[in-house]
Design a protein around this motif. Structure first.
Motif, mmCIF file in Angstrom:
data_model
loop_
_atom_site.group_PDB
_atom_site.id
_atom_site.type_symbol
_atom_site.label_atom_id
_atom_site.label_comp_id
_atom_site.label_asym_id
_atom_site.label_seq_id
_atom_site.Cartn_x
_atom_site.Cartn_y
_atom_site.Cartn_z
ATOM 1 N N GLU A 91 0.812 -1.219 0.000
ATOM 2 C CA GLU A 91 0.000 0.000 0.000
ATOM 3 C C GLU A 91 0.843 1.266 0.000
ATOM 4 O OE1 GLU A 91 -3.187 -0.113 -0.333
ATOM 5 O OE2 GLU A 91 -3.312 -2.302 -0.167
ATOM 6 N N GLN A 92 2.101 1.155 0.377
ATOM 7 C CA GLN A 92 3.013 2.308 0.466
ATOM 8 C C GLN A 92 2.503 3.386 1.436
ATOM 9 O OE1 GLN A 92 6.198 2.665 -1.112
ATOM 10 N NE2 GLN A 92 5.746 0.462 -1.218
ATOM 11 N N GLN A 93 1.788 2.935 2.456
ATOM 12 C CA GLN A 93 1.343 3.826 3.525
ATOM 13 C C GLN A 93 2.167 3.549 4.774
ATOM 14 O OE1 GLN A 93 -2.844 3.208 4.084
ATOM 15 N NE2 GLN A 93 -3.427 4.318 2.223
ATOM 16 N N ARG A 94 2.235 4.542 5.647
ATOM 17 C CA ARG A 94 2.983 4.369 6.895
ATOM 18 C C ARG A 94 2.418 3.181 7.655
ATOM 19 N NH1 ARG A 94 5.193 9.427 8.725
ATOM 20 N NH2 ARG A 94 5.484 8.493 10.800
ATOM 21 N N ILE A 95 3.311 2.373 8.234
ATOM 22 C CA ILE A 95 2.830 1.212 8.993
ATOM 23 C C ILE A 95 2.227 1.647 10.328
ATOM 24 C CG2 ILE A 95 4.487 -0.356 7.920
ATOM 25 C CD1 ILE A 95 6.152 -0.180 10.510
ATOM 26 N N THR A 96 2.600 2.838 10.817
ATOM 27 C CA THR A 96 2.000 3.363 12.048
ATOM 28 C C THR A 96 0.820 4.242 11.672
ATOM 29 O OG1 THR A 96 3.561 5.221 12.033
ATOM 30 C CG2 THR A 96 4.147 3.292 13.351
ATOM 31 N N GLN A 97 -0.279 4.085 12.377
ATOM 32 C CA GLN A 97 -1.484 4.860 12.119
ATOM 33 C C GLN A 97 -1.980 5.477 13.421
ATOM 34 O OE1 GLN A 97 -2.925 5.387 9.059
ATOM 35 N NE2 GLN A 97 -1.135 4.318 8.213
ATOM 36 N N SER A 98 -2.660 6.595 13.284
ATOM 37 C CA SER A 98 -3.133 7.321 14.464
ATOM 38 C C SER A 98 -4.061 6.449 15.304
ATOM 39 C CB SER A 98 -3.880 8.591 14.036
ATOM 40 O OG SER A 98 -3.020 9.449 13.331
ATOM 41 N N GLY A 99 -3.830 6.462 16.613
ATOM 42 C CA GLY A 99 -4.680 5.738 17.541
ATOM 43 C C GLY A 99 -4.503 4.241 17.512
#
Length: 795
Positions: free
Chosen positions: A716-724
């Motif tokens: 997905e090329q998204q950050r592995i850390t997500q808010s909350g």
């Protein structure tokens, strides 16, 4: 030698009669009214003529005076000090040569010397020689002597077993011929005093049932701390007539007291290497040995540091190689391991260090080697902690007595230097309690002069986690943008007012520049623009304020509005950035408080090392293993790993509460890095970090720590850390199985959702093969419900 009582005080000066008979020291005015003292012979003859009825007592005094003369003649220049005083006033009537030397009275008008070698003093009291603190102690000692005789004479209570009359006192004596005080250890001799109670009805001890107590119980009661002093303070001296003379016997203990005080100074808790304490030690040594300077030589690996205190110069360490000092007096002293006297440095000046000291004016030295025994693999040996030196600008200054006194100080100097070396090592860092024992162990080794050893904790398990504020940089830039736009709009209002007040082409161009800058700020703001924008306003606008305020009330009001908005420590509009800074500080503070509570519980599971850092959030690094605590087991490891996850979830809930209370509008993401294999850590004294990893095998873990926060999903090329959310990064299936179990436990306890998102981490520079699992942290519904209920009630 018996001392008869003095004649009745009725013939003495009336102004001090009541004070003298009551045993109270006269006032300053009384002392001024005292007539000059006649000689003993004149006094006795006058008394015999005026009071024939007391001729027997006077003859007794003559006999006693002759005995005193013979005693003083026998003592001559002996070391024992003797003085004869009036009780209460402590006025010194006679003193031998040794006492007069200590007081600095020799060859002064204060004393006269008889043919028999004794001195008659005129008018000075003993208490005038003492410091204020010692005056009080001497008066208290005198009162205890009176208490002894009062108890014995009026209450038939014997205090001999308490040895009140044998109690010594050490006092500081002011000597006008010496800058430093002298010290006197003395005893009072009160056996010849005659005490009469004037009013027998006055009883100071009527409420104390001393006679009713059994002897053993009474002695135990009297031996309680300060009991005799408190009883002596009860004495009503106005109700007693004290006749006779008070004897003082003592010794000059100046040297012994200086050694004692110097020893106490050396062994107190502060490091002897502190400049203020080193200066105090230097002063004591100079006074004791009449030296012109001191030095301290300390080995440091293959080098030595030399500190010289001389001629009021600042301490500047001089560094020499160990090899260059092999022929020096310092090495000779340590090789002999005894105090080393250098009578004349000019005759024995073989090394560069010796020549440097000679250049400073030093002619003679007394060196105190600080050498301790040590046990190594090669067997027993000696370790050199350092050398303390006394310096004098005159040759042949130090003698055998100085050497003996210096030898007494060596144990205290060894203890002081060892303590200083320990403090220097352990106080460099804020050492965590779990590993403090190892640092104390190494400090102890080094204090004995052993070579340094690297502090290593092998095979420890790392537990790393982070709670990061998502988008903090963007939020900071938005705060900068808001403040700068507000300040530029205030500046534009000034330019508009100027242009409306007068026709000015320069003012119009300034106004257009401000409009262009405002448009540029609306499009994009970076951190460097914060500085450049402030410089622009200062150089292009604020520089004209002195002129603008003369252009009319409208312009003046605009300038005042600008200055008011910038009236703070930053000298600029800073309201939105202040809000951002406060928000960031609030998040950091609350996260630290949350983590501290959990750390207290986790340390109870098993002591382990933990370090936290607060920047945009909070990150923690824990190490646990047998090398830190021998009780370590796999159960402890798994317990700490699970508690780490629970603590991070609680940090997430802390953020949820702040958001619900509308105190912050920022989001946080949480991450834990898993590694089953152990690493070796060591304390690197050349860096600011407490611990570094040891070996190439462990460097991979450090690389992952630095880069994992910005890592993205492979697909997905998204950050592995997500808010909350809590993200767990791992490498092996064994690690995933363990943490999958922990996630199930967390879900069961209501910390996280049951749904788990998984994926692969895009390869990092030098690191590949990482995977992740991600779950959403659940808020504490109970505390949020309570908060909402309180909010509704308050509304």
């Amino acid at each position: 030698m018996s001392t008869p009582k003095s004649p009745s005080p009725q013939n003495n000066n009336n102004s001090v009669k009541s004070r003298s008979t009551a045993g109270i020291a006269p006032t300053e005015q009384d002392s001024k009214n005292l007539p000059s003292e006649p000689s003993m012979e004149q006094l006795l003859e006058a008394l015999a003529a005026q009071v024939p009825s007391q001729s027997a007592e006077i003859e007794g005094l003559k006999t006693w005076k002759q005995d005193l003369e013979r005693l003083f003649q026998f003592l001559g220049d002996r070391r024992v000090l003797i003085a004869v005083m009036e009780p209460g006033t402590f006025a010194i009537r006679y003193a031998n040569a040794a006492f007069c030397r200590l007081a600095g009275w020799e060859n002064t008008p204060l004393v006269t010397q008889s043919n028999n070698g004794w001195f008659a003093e005129t008018g000075t009291t003993l208490l005038e020689l003492f410091e204020e603190r010692d005056v009080k102690m001497a008066e208290q000692l005198y009162r205890r002597h009176l208490l002894h005789w009062v108890f014995k004479q009026f209450y038939q209570i014997d205090l001999d077993s308490l040895r009140v009359l044998d109690e010594p006192l050490t006092a500081s004596v002011k000597n006008p011929q010496h800058r430093e005080p002298k010290f006197l250890e003395f005893w009072f001799g009160s056996e010849q005093l005659k005490i009469t109670r004037i009013d027998s009805k006055i009883d100071e001890f009527v409420d104390v049932p001393l006679k009713l107590m059994p002897v053993a119980e009474r002695e135990a009661w009297l031996m309680q701390p300060n009991q005799l002093t408190n009883l002596a303070d009860r004495l009503n001296l106005d109700n007693y007539r004290v006749e006779g003379l008070l004897l003082l016997e003592g010794f000059d203990v100046t040297v012994q007291e200086q050694i004692r005080r110097l020893t106490q100074l050396l062994i107190d808790r502060n490091s002897m290497l502190r400049p203020d304490k080193f200066e105090s030690i230097d002063g004591c040594l100079r006074s004791l040995f009449h030296a012109d300077g001191t030095l301290l030589l300390r080995p440091d690996g293959e080098q030595v540091q030399l500190l010289v205190a001389k001629d009021d110069q600042k301490l500047q360490p001089i560094v020499y190689s160990m090899q260059s000092l092999e022929a020096s007096h310092f090495f000779k002293a340590t090789a002999a391991n005894q105090v080393w006297n250098v009578p004349d440095l000019r005759r024995e000046c073989e090394t560069e260090c010796d020549r440097a000291l000679r250049k400073m004016g030093t002619r003679s030295m007394l060196l105190l080697p600080l050498v301790v025994k040590s046990v190594t693999r090669e067997g027993c040996g000696q370790r050199i902690l350092g050398v303390v030196g006394l310096l004098c600008d005159r040759p042949n200054h130090f003698n055998n007595i100085d050497a003996q006194q210096a030898q007494e100080l060596i144990p205290a100097f060894i203890a002081a230097l060892r303590q200083a070396m320990q403090q220097r090592f352990t106080h460099i860092h804020n050492i965590h309690p779990a590993v403090e024992w190892r640092f104390a162990q190494e400090a102890e080794r080094r204090s004995w002069g052993l070579p340094p050893e690297t502090i290593v904790f092998p095979e420890v398990h790392p537990l790393y986690g982070i709670s990061d504020i998502r988008g903090s940089s963007d939020e900071r830039n938005r705060a900068i943008q808001t403040d700068l736009l507000e300040q530029f709009r205030l500046g534009l209002a000034i330019a508009d007012a100027v242009c409306q007040t007068q026709t000015t082409h320069l003012g119009e161009q300034l106004r257009l520049d401000l409009l262009d800058y405002i448009q540029h700020l609306k499009e994009k703001v970076t951190v460097d623009m914060e500085v450049r924008a402030a410089e622009y306003l200062n150089e292009r606008l604020e520089v004209y304020f002195d002129y603008f305020i003369q252009c009319g009330p409208t312009v003046l009001a605009a300038v005042e509005a600008y200055r008011t908005a910038c009236d703070n420590e930053h000298k600029s509009v800073y309201s939105d950035r202040t809000r951002y800074d406060r928000m960031l500080n609030l998040i950091g503070t609350k996260l630290q408080e949350t983590w501290a509570r959990w750390q207290e519980k986790m340390q109870q599971i098993l002591p382990h090392y933990c370090d936290i850092e607060c920047t945009d959030g909070i990150d923690h690094m824990m190490y646990v293993g047998k090398s830190i605590d021998p009780k370590f087991t796999q159960f402890h490891l798994h317990s700490l790993r699970y508690e780490q996850l629970r603590a991070i979830c609680d940090c997430g809930r802390t953020v949820f509460r702040l958001q619900a209370e509308s105190q912050i509008n920022m989001e946080l993401a949480h991450l834990v890095l898993v590694q089953n294999t152990t690493i070796d850590i060591f304390h690197n004294e050349n860096t600011e970090k407490m611990f570094d990893v040891k070996g190439t095998r462990d460097i991979r873990y450090e690389l992952v720590k630095k880069r994992i926060e910005k890592a993205v999903e492979k697909n997905e090329q998204q950050r592995i850390t997500q808010s909350g959310m809590l993200t767990i990064v791992y490498s092996t299936e064994d690690e995933w199985e363990e943490y999958q179990q922990y996630l199930r436990y967390l879900s069961r306890e209501g910390w996280v959702e049951a749904k788990v998102q998984t994926g692969t981490v895009e390869s990092l520079q030098g690191v590949s093969g990482l995977k992740f699992a991600r779950v959403r942290i659940l808020p504490d519904t109970k505390s949020l419900a309570e908060y909402r209920e309180v909010t509704v009630v308050s509304d």
